[in-house]
Write a protein that holds these residues in place. Structure first.
Motif, PDB file in Angstrom:
ATOM      1  N   LYS A 197       0.834  -1.217   0.000  1.00  0.00           N
ATOM      2  CA  LYS A 197       0.000   0.000   0.000  1.00  0.00           C
ATOM      3  C   LYS A 197       0.867   1.266   0.000  1.00  0.00           C
ATOM      4  O   LYS A 197       0.637   2.189  -0.783  1.00  0.00           O
ATOM      5  CB  LYS A 197      -0.904  -0.015   1.245  1.00  0.00           C
ATOM      6  N   LEU A 198       1.864   1.275   0.858  1.00  0.00           N
ATOM      7  CA  LEU A 198       2.672   2.497   0.993  1.00  0.00           C
ATOM      8  C   LEU A 198       3.426   2.833  -0.286  1.00  0.00           C
ATOM      9  O   LEU A 198       3.529   4.002  -0.667  1.00  0.00           O
ATOM     10  CB  LEU A 198       3.671   2.349   2.154  1.00  0.00           C
ATOM     11  N   LYS A 199       3.929   1.815  -0.965  1.00  0.00           N
ATOM     12  CA  LYS A 199       4.761   2.141  -2.141  1.00  0.00           C
ATOM     13  C   LYS A 199       3.930   2.752  -3.265  1.00  0.00           C
ATOM     14  O   LYS A 199       4.472   3.403  -4.147  1.00  0.00           O
ATOM     15  CB  LYS A 199       5.583   0.938  -2.592  1.00  0.00           C
ATOM     16  N   GLU A 200       2.615   2.555  -3.212  1.00  0.00           N
ATOM     17  CA  GLU A 200       1.747   3.186  -4.219  1.00  0.00           C
ATOM     18  C   GLU A 200       1.392   4.620  -3.847  1.00  0.00           C
ATOM     19  O   GLU A 200       1.027   5.418  -4.697  1.00  0.00           O
ATOM     20  CB  GLU A 200       0.428   2.384  -4.352  1.00  0.00           C
ATOM     21  N   SER A 201       1.458   4.948  -2.569  1.00  0.00           N
ATOM     22  CA  SER A 201       0.878   6.234  -2.146  1.00  0.00           C
ATOM     23  C   SER A 201       1.877   7.225  -1.557  1.00  0.00           C
ATOM     24  O   SER A 201       1.524   8.363  -1.275  1.00  0.00           O
ATOM     25  CB  SER A 201      -0.216   5.958  -1.095  1.00  0.00           C
ATOM     26  N   ILE A 202       3.134   6.775  -1.381  1.00  0.00           N
ATOM     27  CA  ILE A 202       4.105   7.586  -0.637  1.00  0.00           C
ATOM     28  C   ILE A 202       5.283   7.943  -1.540  1.00  0.00           C
ATOM     29  O   ILE A 202       5.708   7.140  -2.369  1.00  0.00           O
ATOM     30  CB  ILE A 202       4.604   6.748   0.573  1.00  0.00           C
ATOM     31  N   ASP A 203       5.844   9.127  -1.352  1.00  0.00           N
ATOM     32  CA  ASP A 203       7.031   9.525  -2.124  1.00  0.00           C
ATOM     33  C   ASP A 203       8.327   9.248  -1.366  1.00  0.00           C
ATOM     34  O   ASP A 203       9.369   9.034  -1.969  1.00  0.00           O
ATOM     35  CB  ASP A 203       6.971  11.030  -2.423  1.00  0.00           C
ATOM     36  N   LEU A 204       8.250   9.300  -0.042  1.00  0.00           N
ATOM     37  CA  LEU A 204       9.490   9.173   0.749  1.00  0.00           C
ATOM     38  C   LEU A 204       9.157   8.571   2.113  1.00  0.00           C
ATOM     39  O   LEU A 204       8.100   8.881   2.692  1.00  0.00           O
ATOM     40  CB  LEU A 204      10.116  10.566   0.912  1.00  0.00           C
TER      41      LEU A 204
END
Ligand SMILES: NC(=O)C1=CN([C@@H]2O[C@H](COP(=O)(O)OP(=O)(O)OC[C@H]3O[C@@H](n4cnc5c(N)ncnc54)[C@H](OP(=O)(O)O)[C@@H]3O)[C@@H](O)[C@H]2O)C=CC1
Ligand SMILES: CC(=O)N[C@@H](CCC(=O)OP(=O)(O)O)C(=O)O
Length: 345
Positions: free
Chosen positions: A63-70
């Motif tokens: 989930k995070l890798k789709e929605s987060i830049d850093l």
């Protein structure tokens, strides 16, 4: 820009949250906790009540890798090395506050951190995030190894005069002093009130994990293999680091001469403040800020220089410098969201 913080309930995390709340370009989209997911941050840290409504989340890389830049890792050593590679392979930049990616020599990591090292390729690609010295490399980095707190205070004090050949590198003695927040939020006997209060304790003498980090950077910057004497002390205060550093001068110089060298070096570096002659910094004068203040005294009698360098361990020593690095990575002014005055008194 959207960021996540891992190690949600720790001091590094809550300091990132405090500082990022004032950042104009960043939204903290997820605060990840392995121990207290689904809890409200305000239940763990009631001082955020009514201002921040985060609910802590468990780690969900997909989930995070789709929605987060850093991602900021504010976790103990041994954790970011498990997660950062997958984020980076998916285009998510990482800034690691722990020591996992700092030491290029993997044997040294095993020796000083007493654990298995991170994957070699990621250690090699990690950029050491001493912002004042590696701005160009930080700009294009995917993975930042944020420096340790003592190395930040020490290297900012030593590198300018080492690079100019003013001191003998084989005579360096670093006397480090820190407050209890440096040990994190977890409970331990040495940070227990009755052990800490009215007391000063030397700890990790001869075995502090920041020793090879300092020597590695001195070598990178001067090409000189150096062994420093580094001792650390725990003082009854909450925040703050003071490194008092001693070294022999290579040639007779006055305090004013040495201060002039520092001023030249740091003239365009907003977070390093070089004090005037006779004006040595205290930890309270940087409390809660991203400043590193440096004072100098030359002892004509002994031919030695004493340098006093202070930072707030949680700001310039950890979360503040991490944000400074994020600013540099994004091409923002490095002071963005970070220029507040220290809390005083
Ligand atoms: N404190 C300081 O002054 C400085 C700290 N650092 C470094 O920054 C990092 C964070 O330090 P700090 O915030 O002070 O430490 P804390 O102990 O306060 O917080 C670390 C957090 O990491 C999480 N964590 C602990 N164990 C594990 C685990 N096994 N797996 C996953 N997560 C875990 C916990 O949060 P949760 O349970 O919510 O997941 C914990 O609260 C450390 O590597 C530290 O060495 C660097 C410079 C200065
Ligand atoms: C009081 C206290 O214990 N301070 C810690 C600070 C180091 C730290 O924060 O850890 P890193 O290795 O990730 O930089 C110490 O001296 O080990």
């Amino acid at each position: 820009m959207k960021v996540a913080i891992v190690g949600g309930t720790g001091y590094g995390s809550i300091e990132l949250i405090r500082l990022l709340q004032m950042h104009p370009h960043v939204e903290v989209s997820a605060v990840v906790s392995h121990s207290q997911s689904d809890s409200a941050l305000a239940d763990i840290y009631p001082h955020v009540t009514g201002v921040l409504n985060y609910t802590l989340e468990s780690m969900d890389i997909a989930k995070l890798k789709e929605s987060i830049d850093l991602v900021f890792f504010a976790t103990p050593s041994g954790i970011s090395m498990k997660y950062a590679p997958e984020f980076i392979e998916n285009g998510v930049k990482c800034i690691d506050l722990s020591g996992d990616f700092r030491l290029k020599n993997l044997d040294e990591y095993e020796q000083w951190y007493k654990g298995l090292p991170a994957p070699k390729a990621f250690v090699e690609s990690a950029v050491y995030g001493l912002s004042e010295f590696y701005e160009n490399q930080i700009k294009s980095a995917s993975l930042i190894a944020n420096p340790g707190c003592y190395p930040t205070a020490t290297l900012l004090a030593l590198l300018p005069i080492l690079k100019r050949g003013i001191i003998d590198p084989n005579t360096i003695v670093i006397d480090g002093k820190t407050g209890a927040s440096g040990a994190g939020r977890g409970l331990s006997l040495s940070t227990h009130y009755t052990e800490l209060n009215d007391n000063v304790r030397a700890y990790k003498i001869g075995e502090h994990q920041h020793t090879p980090e300092m020597e590695q950077t001195i070598y990178a910057e001067t090409n000189q293999l150096t062994k420093v004497t580094f001792s650390t002390h725990l003082l009854p205060m909450t925040r703050g680091i003071m490194c008092t550093i001693y070294a022999a001068l290579e040639e007779p110089l006055s305090t004013a001469d040495v201060l002039q060298q520092y001023r030249g070096f740091y003239q365009n570096k907003p977070f390093v403040r070089v004090r005037s002659e006779g004006n040595l910094p205290t930890t309270k004068e940087v409390y809660g800020s991203n400043f590193c203040d440096i004072g100098v005294h030359v002892d004509d009698r002994t031919g030695r220089v004493t340098i006093v360098s202070v930072i707030d361990n949680l700001v310039k020593g950890a979360s503040g410098q991490a944000i400074q690095n994020m600013n540099i990575m994004n091409g923002w002014n490095q002071t963005t969201g970070l220029m507040q005055l220290p809390v005083y008194p």
